[in-house]
Motif scaffolding. Sequence first.
Motif, PDB file in Angstrom:
ATOM      1  N   LEU A 129       0.828  -1.212   0.000  1.00 22.45           N
ATOM      2  CA  LEU A 129       0.000   0.000   0.000  1.00 22.45           C
ATOM      3  C   LEU A 129       0.862   1.261   0.000  1.00 22.45           C
ATOM      4  O   LEU A 129       0.522   2.260  -0.647  1.00 22.45           O
ATOM      5  CB  LEU A 129      -0.935  -0.013   1.206  1.00 22.45           C
ATOM      6  CG  LEU A 129      -2.033  -1.087   1.193  1.00 22.45           C
ATOM      7  CD1 LEU A 129      -2.835  -1.039   2.479  1.00 22.45           C
ATOM      8  CD2 LEU A 129      -2.955  -0.898  -0.015  1.00 22.45           C
ATOM      9  N   GLN A 130       1.974   1.224   0.707  1.00 25.82           N
ATOM     10  CA  GLN A 130       2.852   2.396   0.740  1.00 25.82           C
ATOM     11  C   GLN A 130       3.401   2.698  -0.650  1.00 25.82           C
ATOM     12  O   GLN A 130       3.444   3.859  -1.072  1.00 25.82           O
ATOM     13  CB  GLN A 130       3.995   2.157   1.721  1.00 25.82           C
ATOM     14  CG  GLN A 130       4.949   3.351   1.846  1.00 25.82           C
ATOM     15  CD  GLN A 130       5.924   3.164   2.995  1.00 25.82           C
ATOM     16  OE1 GLN A 130       5.519   2.801   4.094  1.00 25.82           O
ATOM     17  NE2 GLN A 130       7.195   3.404   2.732  1.00 25.82           N
ATOM     18  N   ASN A 131       3.812   1.649  -1.366  1.00 25.30           N
ATOM     19  CA  ASN A 131       4.326   1.857  -2.725  1.00 25.30           C
ATOM     20  C   ASN A 131       3.243   2.393  -3.657  1.00 25.30           C
ATOM     21  O   ASN A 131       3.490   3.292  -4.467  1.00 25.30           O
ATOM     22  CB  ASN A 131       4.892   0.548  -3.274  1.00 25.30           C
ATOM     23  CG  ASN A 131       6.313   0.289  -2.828  1.00 25.30           C
ATOM     24  OD1 ASN A 131       7.207   1.110  -3.030  1.00 25.30           O
ATOM     25  ND2 ASN A 131       6.537  -0.852  -2.207  1.00 25.30           N
TER      26      ASN A 131
ATOM     27  N   ALA B  12       0.837   6.977  -6.594  1.00 30.75           N
ATOM     28  CA  ALA B  12      -0.305   7.846  -6.914  1.00 30.75           C
ATOM     29  C   ALA B  12       0.038   9.314  -6.669  1.00 30.75           C
ATOM     30  O   ALA B  12      -0.374  10.199  -7.433  1.00 30.75           O
ATOM     31  CB  ALA B  12      -1.517   7.434  -6.087  1.00 30.75           C
ATOM     32  N   MET B  13       0.803   9.574  -5.608  1.00 26.69           N
ATOM     33  CA  MET B  13       1.198  10.951  -5.307  1.00 26.69           C
ATOM     34  C   MET B  13       2.241  11.469  -6.304  1.00 26.69           C
ATOM     35  O   MET B  13       2.202  12.632  -6.707  1.00 26.69           O
ATOM     36  CB  MET B  13       1.751  11.023  -3.880  1.00 26.69           C
ATOM     37  CG  MET B  13       0.714  10.697  -2.806  1.00 26.69           C
ATOM     38  SD  MET B  13       1.448  10.375  -1.187  1.00 26.69           S
ATOM     39  CE  MET B  13       2.164  11.973  -0.831  1.00 26.69           C
TER      40      MET B  13
ATOM     41  N   ASP C 219      -6.500   5.501  -8.552  1.00 27.11           N
ATOM     42  CA  ASP C 219      -6.251   6.934  -8.474  1.00 27.11           C
ATOM     43  C   ASP C 219      -6.744   7.605  -9.744  1.00 27.11           C
ATOM     44  O   ASP C 219      -7.152   6.941 -10.702  1.00 27.11           O
ATOM     45  CB  ASP C 219      -4.759   7.225  -8.244  1.00 27.11           C
ATOM     46  CG  ASP C 219      -3.880   6.774  -9.412  1.00 27.11           C
ATOM     47  OD1 ASP C 219      -4.186   7.114 -10.567  1.00 27.11           O
ATOM     48  OD2 ASP C 219      -2.865   6.083  -9.163  1.00 27.11           O
ATOM     49  N   ASN C 220      -6.729   8.936  -9.760  1.00 28.18           N
ATOM     50  CA  ASN C 220      -7.158   9.699 -10.933  1.00 28.18           C
ATOM     51  C   ASN C 220      -5.990  10.465 -11.534  1.00 28.18           C
ATOM     52  O   ASN C 220      -6.146  11.571 -12.030  1.00 28.18           O
ATOM     53  CB  ASN C 220      -8.293  10.664 -10.563  1.00 28.18           C
ATOM     54  CG  ASN C 220      -7.833  11.718  -9.558  1.00 28.18           C
ATOM     55  OD1 ASN C 220      -6.807  11.550  -8.902  1.00 28.18           O
ATOM     56  ND2 ASN C 220      -8.585  12.811  -9.433  1.00 28.18           N
TER      57      ASN C 220
ATOM     58  N   GLY D 243      -6.688   7.706 -14.985  1.00 31.70           N
ATOM     59  CA  GLY D 243      -5.900   7.285 -13.834  1.00 31.70           C
ATOM     60  C   GLY D 243      -5.567   5.811 -13.911  1.00 31.70           C
ATOM     61  O   GLY D 243      -5.774   5.151 -14.936  1.00 31.70           O
ATOM     62  N   LEU D 244      -5.028   5.280 -12.818  1.00 34.76           N
ATOM     63  CA  LEU D 244      -4.576   3.884 -12.782  1.00 34.76           C
ATOM     64  C   LEU D 244      -5.280   3.137 -11.652  1.00 34.76           C
ATOM     65  O   LEU D 244      -5.400   3.640 -10.539  1.00 34.76           O
ATOM     66  CB  LEU D 244      -3.058   3.826 -12.550  1.00 34.76           C
ATOM     67  CG  LEU D 244      -2.426   2.429 -12.514  1.00 34.76           C
ATOM     68  CD1 LEU D 244      -2.464   1.794 -13.903  1.00 34.76           C
ATOM     69  CD2 LEU D 244      -0.990   2.494 -11.991  1.00 34.76           C
TER      70      LEU D 244
END
Length: 409
Positions: A306-308, A313-314, A342-343, A398-399
Motif C-alpha cells: 500500500l505504501q508503494n 499515486a502521489m 487513483d485519478n 488514472g490507474l
Amino acid sequence: MAHGQGQLAFTDEVSRDLTLREYGLDPSLDSPLLPNAAVLSALQNLVRLATELCGAPFGVVNIISAEYQHQVGAWGVDPGVCSREDSMCAKVFLSREKTVVPDATLDPRFADSPFVTGEIGNVRFYASVPLQTDSGFVPGTLCVFSDKPQELRPEQVGMLEVLARQVVELLELQHRTAQLDRTYAELRDSNAKLAGFAGRVSHDLRIPLTTILGYVELVEDDPDVQTGTSTAKYLDKIGASGRRMLAMLEDVLSYSRVGGGIQPSYSSLREVAGEVSRDLGIDDDGILDVQDLAVYADRGQLRTLLQNLLTNAMNYRSPERDLSISIGGVANYHGATVYVADNGKGIAPEDRAKVLEPLVRLRRPGDGSGSGLGLATCSSIAKAHGGDLTLSETPGGGLTVAVSFPAGL
C-alpha cells in the motif's frame, strides 16, 4: 557387444530411477512408495473400480524401479514391495501392450514366478495395462488378478485401459506437485541468498554514502560557503544525488526481501491503509477513501504494498485535477482482491507489462522521483502470497491496481 548392452541397460535403469524421483517417488526405498495423501486415496479408488469392473478380487498400481516393484495403490491386498526380478508386471510392462492371462500357470512367462508357484502368492488370472505418459515413460502398471482362472470380455479390457489412463493423470499430478515443491524450495533459497547479498551490499554502500552526505551537510553549514555560489550549487547537486542513491538502496533492499518468510494472517485493510496514510501525511488531506476488507496476507508486506501504491499515486498525479485515491476490494471463498484506484496520469496499455519489471521508469515530463522498483515490489508481494497483480485504467482517467490474495486455510 555384450559390454555395450550391459552399459546401456545400466544407463536405462539409472535414468528410470531419476525420472521416478522427478515424480516425487524415491525408488531406492525397499518399503512402499507413498504419493501424497490425495493422490493415494484417488489411486485406491481407481484400483477398486478396476477390480469391480473386471470381476477380480485383487488389484494394484505397481511402480517399477531399477530394483523393486512398489505397490502404491492396492485393493484386496496390503500394499507391499518385492524385487523387480520377482515381479510379474516387470516381465511385460516395457512392451507397452496390455497383457491378459486367463491362467498364469499355463503361460511360460509367469509359470515359474513366485507369485504363481505359491512362494509369494497363488495368482492364476492376471491382467495388466502399462502406465504410459505422454513423454513415453512407463513408470509401471495397473494390474488386476485372482487366485482362480478367468477370462475378460473386450469391454472389460477397454475399461481397464481407460482406468490406466486415469492413473497416469494422477501420477502426472504428483509429478507437477513435486516440480512445484522443488521450484518453490529453489526460489525460497534464491530469495534468501538475494536478501543476504542485497543486505551486505546495501550496508557496505550505505556507510560511505551517509559519510559523504554528512560532510556535504557540514560544508553547506560552513559560513564561508555563500548561498548562490557555484560551490553551493555543486554541494546541492551532490547532496540531492546522494539522497536519491540512498533511497534507491533502501528500495533494492526492500525488493530483495519480498517473499522471504511471509507470515500471513487476516488484517484489516482500513487499519493498514490508515497506518500508511499517516506515515505519508495524507490522512487529513481528504484525498483518500478507504473501504474495509479482511485480507489474508503478511501484514508487513501488505503495508509495503500500500505504501508503494500510494506513493506512486502521489508522484504521478495529474496536473489537471486534484488527486483522489480509493482503496477497497471484494472477497469470496477464493480469497480477496484489493483495488487501489487513483485519478492520476495512468499508464498506457502498452507500458503496463513493462513497468512491472524491476528498475523500469517511464520518465515522462512532470513525473515525480522514483527508483522503478515500486510496482515490481508490489507484483513480487502478490506472487509471494500466491496471487497476482494487474493494472487497468480508472474510469475517467488514472490507474487502478488490482492485487489478489488467496484465502487462508
